[in-house]
Design a protein around this motif. Structure first.
Motif, PDB file in Angstrom:
ATOM      1  N   LYS A   2      11.694   1.929  -3.146  1.00  0.00           N
ATOM      2  CA  LYS A   2      10.513   1.415  -2.482  1.00  0.00           C
ATOM      3  C   LYS A   2       9.291   1.570  -3.375  1.00  0.00           C
ATOM      4  CE  LYS A   2      10.379   2.618   1.775  1.00  0.00           C
ATOM      5  NZ  LYS A   2      10.204   3.358   3.027  1.00  0.00           N
ATOM      6  N   ALA A   3       8.402   0.571  -3.323  1.00  0.00           N
ATOM      7  CA  ALA A   3       7.109   0.610  -4.017  1.00  0.00           C
ATOM      8  C   ALA A   3       6.075   0.008  -3.067  1.00  0.00           C
ATOM      9  CB  ALA A   3       7.165  -0.189  -5.307  1.00  0.00           C
ATOM     10  N   THR A   4       4.833   0.505  -3.136  1.00  0.00           N
ATOM     11  CA  THR A   4       3.790   0.003  -2.244  1.00  0.00           C
ATOM     12  C   THR A   4       2.514  -0.242  -3.031  1.00  0.00           C
ATOM     13  OG1 THR A   4       4.766   1.305  -0.438  1.00  0.00           O
ATOM     14  CG2 THR A   4       2.545   0.439  -0.085  1.00  0.00           C
ATOM     15  N   PHE A   5       1.934  -1.441  -2.822  1.00  0.00           N
ATOM     16  CA  PHE A   5       0.740  -1.856  -3.560  1.00  0.00           C
ATOM     17  C   PHE A   5      -0.286  -2.484  -2.633  1.00  0.00           C
ATOM     18  CE2 PHE A   5       4.432  -2.391  -6.367  1.00  0.00           C
ATOM     19  CZ  PHE A   5       4.072  -1.588  -7.429  1.00  0.00           C
ATOM     20  N   ILE A  96      -2.378   1.734  -5.805  1.00  0.00           N
ATOM     21  CA  ILE A  96      -0.945   1.966  -5.989  1.00  0.00           C
ATOM     22  C   ILE A  96      -0.612   3.197  -5.157  1.00  0.00           C
ATOM     23  CG2 ILE A  96       0.879   2.565  -7.623  1.00  0.00           C
ATOM     24  CD1 ILE A  96      -0.938   1.284  -9.822  1.00  0.00           C
ATOM     25  N   PHE A  97       0.309   3.044  -4.239  1.00  0.00           N
ATOM     26  CA  PHE A  97       0.739   4.146  -3.372  1.00  0.00           C
ATOM     27  C   PHE A  97       2.122   4.579  -3.847  1.00  0.00           C
ATOM     28  CE2 PHE A  97      -2.109   1.431  -0.898  1.00  0.00           C
ATOM     29  CZ  PHE A  97      -3.061   2.356  -0.470  1.00  0.00           C
ATOM     30  N   PHE A  98       2.184   5.711  -4.551  1.00  0.00           N
ATOM     31  CA  PHE A  98       3.459   6.125  -5.152  1.00  0.00           C
ATOM     32  C   PHE A  98       4.329   6.887  -4.163  1.00  0.00           C
ATOM     33  CE2 PHE A  98       0.300   9.362  -6.360  1.00  0.00           C
ATOM     34  CZ  PHE A  98       0.918  10.542  -5.971  1.00  0.00           C
ATOM     35  N   HIS A  99       5.651   6.759  -4.361  1.00  0.00           N
ATOM     36  CA  HIS A  99       6.633   7.376  -3.468  1.00  0.00           C
ATOM     37  C   HIS A  99       7.317   8.593  -4.069  1.00  0.00           C
ATOM     38  CE1 HIS A  99       6.508   4.278  -0.296  1.00  0.00           C
ATOM     39  NE2 HIS A  99       6.113   3.505  -1.293  1.00  0.00           N
TER      40      HIS A  99
END
Length: 151
Positions: A2-5, A96-99
């Motif tokens: 998963k990656a979130t931007f 950038i929301f890192f997991h």
């Protein structure tokens, strides 16, 4: 994985990632704010602290996180504080929301590389922070461009 931007209006960002080889699924939503289960109308007040964001599920055997970062950086203005084009407000911030720690380090390095590249005359304002809870946006926002023949 998963990656979130966050990179402005999530409709455009979702469309870009959805078309990227190795991306298995995308969903748009809200993250990084103070309210649980916010609605679009609440987020648009610019008072909840949420960013419009895209959560990307990807296959690391087909696409690397570095490649996802490249798509992120190349498709918005990371020097524009709390806006992208005509969209203004904290919900449109570059983030950038890192997991995990690996994503954190890769995001920091890619930002540093871009900052020293000379590509931008203004400072990069992109936030890099741990991925908080992601709240899926209303169904009419999901794959918006595709649903409306804009993709």
């Amino acid at each position: 994985m998963k990656a979130t931007f966050g990179a402005g209006c999530f409709w455009h960002v979702e469309d870009l990632f959805r078309k990227t080889r190795g991306v298995k699924s995308t969903k748009v939503g809200y993250t990084g704010g103070m309210l649980a289960n916010p609605t679009y109308e609440e987020v648009c007040t610019d008072e909840t602290g949420h960013a419009e964001a895209v959560e990307v599920e990807y296959d690391p055997d087909e696409i690397s996180y570095d490649e996802l970062l490249r798509v992120f950086w190349e498709n918005h203005d990371p020097t524009s504080l709390n806006r992208q084009g005509p969209d203004v407000g904290r919900q449109y911030r570059s983030a950038i929301f890192f997991h995990n720690d690996e994503q954190k380090e890769m995001a920091k390095k890619s930002k540093e590389k871009l900052e020293t590249s000379g590509k931008f005359q203004k400072p990069i304002v992109t936030e890099i922070q741990p991925a908080p809870e992601f709240f899926k946006a209303e169904d009419y926002h999901q794959k918006y461009f595709q649903k409306h023949g804009l993709s």
